[in-house]
Design an enzyme around this catalytic site. Sequence first.
Site, PDB file in Angstrom:
ATOM      1  N   LEU A  86       0.846  -1.191   0.000  1.00 16.19           N
ATOM      2  CA  LEU A  86       0.000   0.000   0.000  1.00 16.19           C
ATOM      3  C   LEU A  86       0.882   1.241   0.000  1.00 16.19           C
ATOM      4  CD1 LEU A  86      -2.999   0.778   0.065  1.00 16.19           C
ATOM      5  CD2 LEU A  86      -2.827   0.923   2.562  1.00 16.19           C
ATOM      6  N   ASN A 110       6.753   1.745  14.237  1.00 21.10           N
ATOM      7  CA  ASN A 110       7.998   2.172  14.883  1.00 21.10           C
ATOM      8  C   ASN A 110       8.852   2.991  13.915  1.00 21.10           C
ATOM      9  OD1 ASN A 110       8.624  -0.250  13.381  1.00 21.10           O
ATOM     10  ND2 ASN A 110      10.549  -0.428  14.507  1.00 21.10           N
ATOM     11  N   PHE A 111       8.156   3.890  13.182  1.00 20.04           N
ATOM     12  CA  PHE A 111       8.872   4.790  12.295  1.00 20.04           C
ATOM     13  C   PHE A 111       9.704   5.779  13.105  1.00 20.04           C
ATOM     14  CE2 PHE A 111       5.084   4.043   9.392  1.00 20.04           C
ATOM     15  CZ  PHE A 111       5.796   3.286   8.477  1.00 20.04           C
ATOM     16  N   LYS A 151      17.512   9.215  16.081  1.00 20.67           N
ATOM     17  CA  LYS A 151      17.301   7.848  15.597  1.00 20.67           C
ATOM     18  C   LYS A 151      18.012   6.854  16.525  1.00 20.67           C
ATOM     19  CE  LYS A 151      16.623   8.895  10.690  1.00 20.67           C
ATOM     20  NZ  LYS A 151      16.360  10.332  10.918  1.00 20.67           N
ATOM     21  N   ASP A 183      16.159  -3.959  20.980  1.00 18.68           N
ATOM     22  CA  ASP A 183      15.195  -4.139  19.900  1.00 18.68           C
ATOM     23  C   ASP A 183      14.084  -5.115  20.280  1.00 18.68           C
ATOM     24  OD1 ASP A 183      15.730  -2.437  17.777  1.00 18.68           O
ATOM     25  OD2 ASP A 183      17.323  -3.685  16.987  1.00 18.68           O
ATOM     26  N   GLN A 248      29.737 -10.429  44.125  1.00 14.42           N
ATOM     27  CA  GLN A 248      30.293 -10.696  45.452  1.00 14.42           C
ATOM     28  C   GLN A 248      30.331 -12.187  45.752  1.00 14.42           C
ATOM     29  OE1 GLN A 248      31.328  -8.013  47.771  1.00 14.42           O
ATOM     30  NE2 GLN A 248      31.371  -7.199  45.690  1.00 14.42           N
TER      31      GLN A 248
END
Length: 418
Positions: A86, A110-111, A151, A183, A248
């Site tokens: 599209l 997630n642009f 970015k 990510d 430790q």
Amino acid sequence: MENSGPFIPQDPARPRAALEGVRVIDLTQWEAGTACTETLAWLGADVIKVERPEIGEQGRQSVSDPPGIDSYYFLLLNANKRSVTLNLKHPRGKEMLREMLKTADVFVENFAAGTVERLGFDYETVRSINPRIICARIRGFASDSRFADFKSFDAIAQSTGGSVGMTGESDSYPMIPGTSIGDTGSGLHCAIGILAALHQRQVTGEGQLIEVAMQEVVMNFLRGTGWVRHFVFGHAAERQGNKGGMGQNAPANIYPCKPGGPNDYCMVYTSRGGGDQHWKRLLEVIGREDAKDDPRFSNPDRRLEHQELVDAMISDWTRSRTKFEAMEILGKAGVPAGAIYDTSDLASDPDLKRRMFGTIDHPQRGTFAMPGWPVKMSNSKVPVEPAPLLGQNSEEVYRELLGLSPADLEQLSAEGVI
């Protein structure tokens, strides 16, 4: 196959998938977003991946071998989804996405910051189209951060989130961990938020906006390690190699095994608590019961002071065994131990082959076994299915969701919309 969506008829003999009936419009790319939507697909949601015509999502071409074939990177992060093409810069493409959003439960992207807004699909706009929709976005940094427009990739998230600064040997420089917690970790956090929002919507009837910042996700992964040390010692968590936890404890290290390859090591980790039971069992296994009464090893603090002697004692024993032999002998004796598995070890392990890998038949890559979803549910079964080819499902999706005919699709293709 038991995945969700109208294109897969439900088999009455098999249990319903957990998220069957949930539709996700997926505008994600690379890893953080695709890991989120793949998780939803593995839980049974109908995930429709919307991609640019001809080019597709950028990850398709990442490290592709040979050129022109979908990369393994893409295949591993987009299983069990449907793909449509599209053109979201075309007015008709925008109109079609708006119509698709009316039928959806979840919208994930997630642009880079500002991109989805420029396309005309900011949260308020999407909410006006469908008040019940859950919008989720993953960014490198929070939207109200001074770095909001920067970015980010996994290495940036791990650097700014604290994991790089505490990874490596104490006398050397920071190192990027081998896992994609920035990510894939962000994708999983986002999926958790979406699941909670779907549950809340059952009460309120309304959707909401979910934002996940990769920097903050990495911070969250430090909760049981870095942050504990930060508050206990009052300063930044330091690099401590393989000591783990609070640093430790001894022994808490990797020890060399035969035949001496790059990953021929076994991790041995003994707890400070429990009356020193792990330490005592370890000494019995390696034939050093004489050290039980040695004041240098009488308690965790004393062993830490003489860590080099402790490590030498264990290494003398592990060097004559393979990492798997060492793990099995120690594990059966009640001593926490783990072979250092590499990816080949994981792929050939009989238990993992049975539980974690699914064989898929990809039209370009052929048949291969890929790792699936680790969460096993007694009443939700979703086998691994191959990632779709670019636009593979355009005809069926646009017919089902928008009622478009083959002639309509042919015209849209001619106009560059799909």
